[in-house]
Design an enzyme around this catalytic site. Structure first.
Site, PDB file in Angstrom:
ATOM      1  N   PHE A 181      30.587   2.831 -25.158  1.00 31.92           N
ATOM      2  CA  PHE A 181      31.620   2.357 -23.924  1.00 31.92           C
ATOM      3  C   PHE A 181      31.118   1.505 -24.075  1.00 31.92           C
ATOM      4  O   PHE A 181      31.185   0.734 -24.289  1.00 31.92           O
ATOM      5  CB  PHE A 181      30.366   3.024 -22.865  1.00 31.92           C
ATOM      6  CG  PHE A 181      30.183   4.290 -21.740  1.00 31.92           C
ATOM      7  CD1 PHE A 181      31.188   4.658 -21.347  1.00 31.92           C
ATOM      8  CD2 PHE A 181      29.644   5.324 -23.008  1.00 31.92           C
ATOM      9  CE1 PHE A 181      31.328   5.632 -20.449  1.00 31.92           C
ATOM     10  CE2 PHE A 181      29.772   6.392 -22.738  1.00 31.92           C
ATOM     11  CZ  PHE A 181      30.397   7.211 -21.735  1.00 31.92           C
ATOM     12  N   ASN A 236      25.320  -6.480 -12.172  1.00 29.94           N
ATOM     13  CA  ASN A 236      26.846  -6.018 -12.131  1.00 29.94           C
ATOM     14  C   ASN A 236      26.831  -4.525 -11.448  1.00 29.94           C
ATOM     15  O   ASN A 236      26.297  -4.185 -10.865  1.00 29.94           O
ATOM     16  CB  ASN A 236      26.752  -5.447 -13.700  1.00 29.94           C
ATOM     17  CG  ASN A 236      26.462  -4.542 -14.704  1.00 29.94           C
ATOM     18  OD1 ASN A 236      26.414  -3.489 -14.354  1.00 29.94           O
ATOM     19  ND2 ASN A 236      25.971  -5.084 -15.325  1.00 29.94           N
ATOM     20  N   LYS A 288      30.417  -2.599 -34.078  1.00 27.61           N
ATOM     21  CA  LYS A 288      29.130  -2.236 -34.065  1.00 27.61           C
ATOM     22  C   LYS A 288      28.640  -0.940 -35.034  1.00 27.61           C
ATOM     23  O   LYS A 288      27.684  -0.578 -34.062  1.00 27.61           O
ATOM     24  CB  LYS A 288      29.279  -1.830 -32.451  1.00 27.61           C
ATOM     25  CG  LYS A 288      29.473  -3.755 -31.566  1.00 27.61           C
ATOM     26  CD  LYS A 288      28.808  -3.805 -30.425  1.00 27.61           C
ATOM     27  CE  LYS A 288      28.912  -4.940 -29.783  1.00 27.61           C
ATOM     28  NZ  LYS A 288      28.303  -5.009 -28.411  1.00 27.61           N
TER      29      LYS A 288
END
Length: 396
Positions: A320, A207, A338
């Site tokens: 993030f 990425n 999470k």
């Protein structure tokens, strides 16, 4: 005043350049050498540069009647030991004070930077690594040695870093004393950069992440006194001096590295852009072009952040979220699913936000439901805001 301690390693000659550069930058420099160090470099070489007599005798008389190692410890703004041998590091771990330099260290309450240099087998010996880990836990700042050709002819880790690297850390550490030192005694585990998932020997999936946000977080945390472990995917960035950097490539590499250091961490900031999927099959040979279409089968990588959220005990966990739509809703879902304490979300389509830039625009959401819109600012400034919030969460 900066005091530089030189121990008996063959890299001692490099410290002449360190002393010279710091002197040119306007710092008053005092050199302290062990007896063994004088076998590698003449004290006169240092004295002619720093314009002070070199101290190497424990029982040197002081004309003013002062106890010299105590007075020097008080006058020094920082103590640098370069090179630091395995022997000297072991002495520090044991609290031994049998010469001027080791006695000075025990008397010094200012920042102490240690630059190890030795054979790679010695540096990787578990006794040495445990000694270094212990000293780090007591607030000593270590510079990771470089990898390269060693004096003995071996190739590996153990080279004294370049004078430029050492000087940069010394100057940054002195300047950081003007910055609040509110992270001393804390260990921050920070991930940065992309991961890459190999298809064959020459191709991979990745990425656009450059790692700039994670590296900014690492630098600011180190300046504020934290022990920083930076786990980084492939980037073109230089790790901040004083930070322990762990290089990884794939998501699986990062998964194992994060779990290895998780238990010893107080705060974990997962700013890396980890690949969600990897190729199901890796080809040992280059995949040929073949037909006009190519079907690539992918499998899921482990969800590192969720694993940490499910197993954390005392740690503050920061995630993030890089989004292009429904920023806050998606971030809140991720925060809850999470088990995060904080999430930093940014819309990668906004001008001034996203990958490869020196600025960012984010929304920070905490587990209590507080939402802070952070305007466009440098990643260094944003890093300090994120660090401030981790402190607030730990107080809560």
């Amino acid at each position: 005043m900066i005091t530089i301690g030189v121990t008996g390693g063959i890299a001692a000659y490099k410290t002449i350049d360190v002393a010279s550069t710091l002197k040119k930058l306007g710092h008053d420099i005092q050199i302290v050498m062990t007896k063994n160090a004088t076998n590698f470099v003449s004290p006169l070489s240092f004295a002619s540069i720093v314009k002070h007599p070199v101290i190497s005798d424990m029982f040197l008389d002081d004309k003013n009647g002062e106890i010299l190692h105590i007075e020097l410890a008080k006058k020094s703004d920082l103590l640098l030991i370069a090179p630091a041998t395995a022997n000297f590091i072991g002495k520090l771990r044991a609290g031994i004070a049998d010469d001027f330099l080791s006695t000075l260290v025990l008397a010094c309450k200012k920042p102490i930077i240690i630059a190890p240099a030795m054979n790679s087998n010695m540096y990787s010996n578990t006794i040495v690594t445990e000694n270094i880990a212990y000293l780090k836990s007591k607030g000593f700042i270590f510079i990771e040695p470089d990898v390269g050709l060693l004096a003995c002819g071996d190739v590996g880790i153990g080279k004294l870093p370049s004078p430029e690297t050492i000087v940069r850390l010394v100057v940054n550490t002195i300047n950081s004393r003007k910055i609040k030192q509110d992270l001393i005694g804390k260990t921050y585990l920070i991930t940065a950069g992309p991961t890459i998932e190999a298809l064959d020997p020459m191709r991979y999936i990745s990425n656009y992440s450059t790692g700039k946000m994670g590296y900014a977080l690492s630098e600011m945390a180190q300046k504020r006194g934290a022990n920083v472990i930076l786990i980084s995917g492939p980037t073109n960035l230089i790790a901040p001096a004083g930070v322990t950097k762990i290089d990884v490539k794939s998501a699986m590499d990062m998964y194992h590295a994060v779990l290895k250091y998780f238990d010893q961490s107080d705060v974990v900031i997962k700013s890396a852009a980890v690949a969600d999927f990897r190729p199901k099959h890796f080809s040992d040979q280059k995949i040929k072009k073949g037909d006009d279409t190519f079907i690539l089968e992918l499998v899921k990588n482990p969800d590192i952040l969720k694993t940490l959220g499910d197993t954390k005990k005392r740690q503050i966990l920061v995630g993030f979220a890089a989004e292009s739509t429904d920023l806050i809703a998606n971030a809140q879902t991720k925060l809850k699913s999470k088990n995060l304490d904080l999430i930093v979300a940014n819309n990668i389509t906004n001008d001034g936000a996203g990958f490869g830039l020196t600025t960012n625009i984010v929304t920070i959401i905490d587990k209590n439901g507080n939402i802070d819109q952070i305007p466009k600012m440098s990643k260094d400034d944003l890093a300090n805001i994120i660090l401030d919030k981790t402190i607030a969460m730990s107080i809560d």
